[in-house]
Design an enzyme around this catalytic site. Structure first.
Site, PDB file in Angstrom:
ATOM      1  N   ASP A 120       1.002  -0.926   0.095  1.00 41.79           N
ATOM      2  CA  ASP A 120       0.188   0.547   0.004  1.00 41.79           C
ATOM      3  C   ASP A 120       0.244   1.043  -0.050  1.00 41.79           C
ATOM      4  O   ASP A 120       2.069   1.302  -0.299  1.00 41.79           O
ATOM      5  CB  ASP A 120      -1.021   0.170   1.028  1.00 41.79           C
ATOM      6  CG  ASP A 120      -0.375  -0.190   2.740  1.00 41.79           C
ATOM      7  OD1 ASP A 120       0.892  -0.830   2.850  1.00 41.79           O
ATOM      8  OD2 ASP A 120      -0.227   0.972   3.285  1.00 41.79           O
ATOM      9  N   HIS A 176       1.795  -8.350  -3.808  1.00 44.45           N
ATOM     10  CA  HIS A 176       0.744  -7.511  -3.458  1.00 44.45           C
ATOM     11  C   HIS A 176       1.060  -5.816  -3.605  1.00 44.45           C
ATOM     12  O   HIS A 176       1.783  -5.847  -2.052  1.00 44.45           O
ATOM     13  CB  HIS A 176       0.083  -7.781  -2.564  1.00 44.45           C
ATOM     14  CG  HIS A 176      -1.072  -6.709  -2.246  1.00 44.45           C
ATOM     15  ND1 HIS A 176      -2.462  -7.567  -2.538  1.00 44.45           N
ATOM     16  CD2 HIS A 176      -1.531  -6.260  -1.490  1.00 44.45           C
ATOM     17  CE1 HIS A 176      -2.878  -5.851  -2.117  1.00 44.45           C
ATOM     18  NE2 HIS A 176      -2.953  -5.278  -1.616  1.00 44.45           N
ATOM     19  N   ASP A 213       1.027 -16.992  -6.026  1.00 45.39           N
ATOM     20  CA  ASP A 213       1.433 -15.689  -6.568  1.00 45.39           C
ATOM     21  C   ASP A 213       0.509 -14.857  -7.129  1.00 45.39           C
ATOM     22  O   ASP A 213       0.230 -15.568  -8.066  1.00 45.39           O
ATOM     23  CB  ASP A 213       2.830 -16.706  -6.874  1.00 45.39           C
ATOM     24  CG  ASP A 213       3.513 -15.393  -8.202  1.00 45.39           C
ATOM     25  OD1 ASP A 213       2.911 -14.225  -7.854  1.00 45.39           O
ATOM     26  OD2 ASP A 213       4.083 -15.610  -8.833  1.00 45.39           O
ATOM     27  N   GLU A 239       2.511 -10.026  -0.245  1.00 44.79           N
ATOM     28  CA  GLU A 239       2.838  -9.168   0.064  1.00 44.79           C
ATOM     29  C   GLU A 239       4.075  -8.679   0.282  1.00 44.79           C
ATOM     30  O   GLU A 239       4.450  -9.239   0.533  1.00 44.79           O
ATOM     31  CB  GLU A 239       1.360  -8.232   1.229  1.00 44.79           C
ATOM     32  CG  GLU A 239       1.828  -6.647   1.411  1.00 44.79           C
ATOM     33  CD  GLU A 239       0.727  -5.841   1.749  1.00 44.79           C
ATOM     34  OE1 GLU A 239       0.051  -6.663   2.770  1.00 44.79           O
ATOM     35  OE2 GLU A 239       0.840  -4.535   1.902  1.00 44.79           O
TER      36      GLU A 239
END
Ligand SMILES: [Zn+2]
Length: 535
Positions: free
Chosen positions: A148, A460, A505, A514
């Site tokens: 993020d 991710h 994956d 992530e």
């Protein structure tokens, strides 16, 4: 990516001065040949036992130390090439450090440094204090924390600390220039990169000494590039744990930078001193909770004694003031886990300070007693490797979200055991964890993007998932298998899958795939150590 092989290896290669170990899921005879086809070693057929974490019938084979060259391992009809060289891991170690450059926020990643992963500056707008919307600030910089675009003080502090300790202990393994904007300024790039985060953390300190817990939006951004993410960002409330971790990290940074840039180092120390004053003036620990309406990373931490312990150790090391030593001793006697170095439990970073910086100055309790306890914990970690078919230092029931962290942390401890005792008996076991990260595991998968013939392709990670480039951003380590806390939608998929194989994956799988700055950093530490042995 090709099919899995039953011969699992470190896909980035092996060093000519360390044992070559492979994990082979086969009961057939194993043959190692050199480049000329000459048989170097054979291992008789045997029915291997079942590895609890993976369910595999797997044999860990130690081929010993081999001269540089190309080799081939055969088991029945399976064959796999293995490369042995004098310095096989510097590139991946450098890439793990440069991986943090790619996480930089608030600046453009210029093409000359970032290549195809270039993008314009992101998150440069004024931000607002969550609790008092009249407070607006400019707080650019730092690293995007993970997949993020949030930025969090505690996780940043441990990441920087892993890097600084890697540099202090193994400079030969992490001193390369990395082609980042500061390269060539006379400061090692690992410290240049760490400073990018430190400069941002400085801005996260309130005037009274406390640190805001994090700078994020109310919700995670969709999978867009960072420069397209314009939702407002907020300074979330201050927290004890963020303040303690930043205090410790800054006191450590003071010593790391004082010979390079005394003014910056002084800023680090005075900020650390103002943080500890706030902590002492606010002795009642209040764990951070996300304010209502905030859904970004919580990084909740219900224990504060470890942050304080680490902070007091580093403050004593940097100031010599014995009041900090006494405070650290008081916390030590409460019983801390000394081999934890992650964001939630930072006691191990305090232990590193006592064992490798303070040494005699730490005295009876914080050196002799602490060392005994530390070595005892290392021996327990070593036992874990013997119970695993792959030699992995993780019990089958501990494949948590980010299982790479305890595995890399345990490698750190076994490495440090050797430094403390001069006894090399855990060195190969530590190396098995590095091999794990680079492909010698139940998934036959390298967890560092860009390294190995079969490595993670779809982490991710918002930039990797939205930049339109086929390859993921390189040098990022995936969290790895997670049986304990998978997403609800993956719980069913993983129901009958052994822990070490609960991995996807796939870009949406933050629960297994992530990336995070504080997973890269213990891998940097381990990579720097093994690379330093190859010089
Ligand atoms: Zn950004």
């Amino acid at each position: 990516m090709g099919e899995t092989s039953s011969i699992r290896i470190n896909q980035t290669g092996y060093a000519s001065t360390l044992p070559v170990c492979a994990a082979v899921v086969s009961d057939e005879k194993i043959i190692l040949t050199d480049g000329a086809g000459k048989i170097i070693k054979t291992v008789d057929p045997i029915a291997p036992g079942i590895d609890e974490a993976s369910g595999d019938r797997v044999r860990l084979v130690d081929f010993g130390i081999l001269p540089a060259g190309e080799y081939r391992i055969e088991a029945g009809s399976e064959k796999r090439q293995v490369s042995v060289s004098d310095d096989p891991w510097q590139k991946v170690t450098d890439a793990l450090i440069k991986g943090l450059y790619y996480q930089r926020c608030g600046c453009a990643l210029e093409k000359r440094y970032a290549g195809v992963f270039t993008h314009p500056a992101c998150h440069t707008a004024e931000v607002t204090e969550w609790e008092d919307r009249s407070v607006k600030k400019l707080v650019p910089g730092g690293w995007h924390d993970a997949g993020d675009y949030g930025k969090y003080v505690g996780p940043g502090a441990v990441t920087v600390a892993h890097m600084i300790y890697a540099y202090l202990l193994f400079p030969k393994g992490c001193s390369n220039e990395l082609n980042i904007p500061e390269s060539g300024n006379g400061i090692p790039d690992i410290l240049n990169e760490a400073r990018y985060e430190l400069e941002w953390m400085l801005k996260m300190q309130r005037e009274d000494g406390a640190f805001y817990h994090k700078l994020t939006k109310a919700r995670f951004a969709p999978f867009i590039m960072p420069q397209d993410d314009h939702e407002p960002e907020f300074l979330m409330p201050v927290s004890h744990c963020a303040t303690g971790a930043a205090c410790a990290c800054f006191a450590l940074a003071y010593r790391a930078y004082k010979d390079y840039d005394p003014d910056f180092a002084d800023k680090m120390l005075s900020s650390a001193l103002s943080a500890i004053k706030w902590i002492e003036a606010n002795p009642e620990f209040v764990p951070y909770v996300n304010p209502e309406g905030v859904r970004t990373g919580w990084y909740g931490d219900k224990e504060f004694s470890d942050e304080c312990f680490w902070a007091y150790c580093e403050l004593f090391a940097s100031t010599g003031d014995t009041k900090y030593k006494e405070a650290a001793e008081k916390l030590y006697t409460k019983g801390l886990k000394l081999t934890s170095y992650g964001w939630a439990d930072v006691s191990g970073l305090g232990a590193l300070c006592c064992l490798f910086v303070l040494k005699d100055r730490a005295g009876e309790v914080l050196y002799n007693d602490l060392k005994d306890k530390y070595l005892g914990e290392c021996r327990d970690i070593y036992e874990l490797t013997k119970r695993s078919g792959y030699g992995t230092a993780l019990p089958a029931d501990r494949y948590i979200w980010g299982s790479i962290l305890p595995i890399m942390s345990n490698a750190m401890s076994m490495i440090l055991y050797g430094l403390l005792t001069g006894d090399d008996s855990m060195k190969t076991a530590a190396l098995l964890q590095w091999n794990y990260a680079l492909g010698m595991n139940a998934l036959d998968l390298g967890f560092v993007t860009g390294f190995g013939e079969r490595s993670v392709r779809n982490p991710h990670h918002r930039p990797s998932g939205s930049d339109g480039i086929d390859d993921p951003v390189p040098g990022l380590i995936s969290g790895g298998p997670n049986k304990v806390f998978p997403y609800q939608e993956n719980r069913e998929r993983f129901k009958d899958i052994p822990p070490a194989k609960c991995f996807l994956d796939e870009t949406p799988s933050a629960d297994t795939n992530e990336i995070a700055i504080y997973w890269n950093s213990p891998a940097i530490f381990v990579g720097a150590y093994f690379s330093s042995l190859c010089k």
